[in-house]
Design an enzyme around this catalytic site. Structure first.
Site, short mmCIF file in Angstrom:
data_model
loop_
_atom_site.label_atom_id
_atom_site.label_comp_id
_atom_site.label_asym_id
_atom_site.label_seq_id
_atom_site.Cartn_x
_atom_site.Cartn_y
_atom_site.Cartn_z
N GLU A 73 -35.64 23.24 -25.61
CA GLU A 73 -36.99 23.31 -25.22
C GLU A 73 -37.22 24.63 -24.51
O GLU A 73 -36.48 25.10 -23.82
CB GLU A 73 -37.42 22.10 -24.59
CG GLU A 73 -39.01 22.15 -24.50
CD GLU A 73 -39.42 20.84 -23.48
OE1 GLU A 73 -40.40 20.24 -23.76
OE2 GLU A 73 -38.26 20.16 -22.80
N LYS A 145 -44.02 17.64 -30.10
CA LYS A 145 -43.56 16.43 -29.22
C LYS A 145 -44.63 15.57 -28.83
O LYS A 145 -45.97 15.75 -28.69
CB LYS A 145 -43.34 17.23 -27.81
CG LYS A 145 -42.70 16.42 -26.60
CD LYS A 145 -42.75 17.49 -25.43
CE LYS A 145 -42.19 16.69 -24.27
NZ LYS A 145 -41.96 17.57 -23.02
N CYS A 186 -37.06 16.59 -25.75
CA CYS A 186 -37.23 16.26 -24.12
C CYS A 186 -37.62 14.92 -23.85
O CYS A 186 -36.82 13.75 -23.91
CB CYS A 186 -38.01 17.46 -23.42
SG CYS A 186 -37.52 17.51 -21.86
#
Length: 310
Positions: A73, A145, A186
């Site tokens: 990321e 995300k 993440c």
């Protein structure tokens, strides 16, 4: 592709799948195993410096025989000051991403670019976008995300990603020469229902988890969560991580890992704070073997089971 359609979770998100094919439109046949790599780096607030680091790691991965390299990321930029990421955010056809597309094409390697600052719908927001580029330099898929990091970590950082980031709503899987890829970023790692969807509803074989975990949360939970996701889904997990001090205020845990469907770590850098790559082979026969010997897909309860009244 045979899906396990024993659905047990209702999920209010859209789903997309991207198929890998040759220029002639024929599907790419997968070998029994294929070599992949995961990168670890310490990105800073300088696009050129980060690109130079990524270029070096791409050459290293290609020399090692890897056909896919996964970056963490925020691979291209980590800001020092509030608002810096918004200022450098670009659309996917901008010069930053074009540079990485050229890098993939020149090195004849697929790139998983986890967490690109894509320009959002207004000047106050961006998208934290995981971009997959093929070995011809073409963008094959993007994932924004879904779970945003709005937390006050005990003894650590206070962070509100939603203040400048738009959350995604689409579940993404991509057919590729490295298997069927489930794409995440993440903080998604803490929400197992997403990974259950990727495996049991959309037949993912490999889960991509690029990240920039804090040192506090990384030390406590990083490896445990990654191995749990691999074991629960019987998938390979490729977790490329940011590592070390980006600036005076921000530090990432590191510990880039590649984990097999049994939960065994098969790739790891010897120094969790260093810059480099780890290499492993995706063994499709192992995926099939683990799933055949422990057929959790068949044993899962359907959605109606959980929805029935007590």
């Amino acid at each position: 592709m045979n899906f396990c359609l024993n659905t047990q979770l209702s999920f209010p998100y859209k789903f997309a799948v991207v198929s890998a094919s040759t220029g002639a439109g024929k599907s790419i046949a997968m070998a029994n195993s294929v070599r992949i790599a995961a990168a670890q780096m310490t990105s800073v607030n300088n696009l050129a410096v980060n690109f130079a680091t990524c270029s070096r790691l791409v050459k290293e991965a290609a020399s090692a025989g890897a056909k896919l390299l996964c970056f963490p990321e925020n691979f291209s930029f980590v800001g020092d000051l509030e608002g810096e990421s918004l200022k450098i955010a670009e659309p996917l056809d901008g010069p930053i991403m074009k540079g990485y597309c050229s890098l993939a094409r020149e090195s004849n390697i697929w790139l998983s670019l986890g967490g690109f600052q894509e320009k959002g719908s207004d000047n106050a927001h961006l998208r934290n976008t995981h971009v997959l580029i093929d070995d011809n330099g073409n963008i094959r898929s993007t994932y924004s995300k879904m779970h945003l990091f709005d937390v006050d970590v005990p003894g650590g950082a206070v962070y509100k990603e939603s203040s400048f980031t738009e959350a995604g709503k689409d579940i993404i899987v991509v057919d590729s020469p490295f298997g069927r890829l489930g794409v995440t970023v993440c903080y998604d790692l803490r929400f197992p229902e997403l990974y259950q969807q990727l495996r049991f509803n959309h037949d993912a074989q490999v889960l991509l988890v690029p990240a920039a975990f804090t040192t506090v949360t990384g030390q406590a939970h990083w490896e445990i969560l990654l191995r749990a996701r691999a074991i629960e889904t019987q998938c390979y997990v490729i977790a490329a991580a940011q590592a070390g001090k980006h600036n005076d205020k921000r530090e990432s845990y590191g510990d880039t890992l590649i984990i097999d469907p049994w939960g065994t770590i098969v790739g790891r850098l010897s120094d969790r704070s260093s810059t480099g790559i780890t290499v492993a082979d995706i063994d499709f026969s192992l995926i099939d073997s683990v799933r055949a010997k422990m057929p959790v897909c068949k044993h899962r309860k359907p959605a109606e089971f959980w929805n029935q009244s007590v």
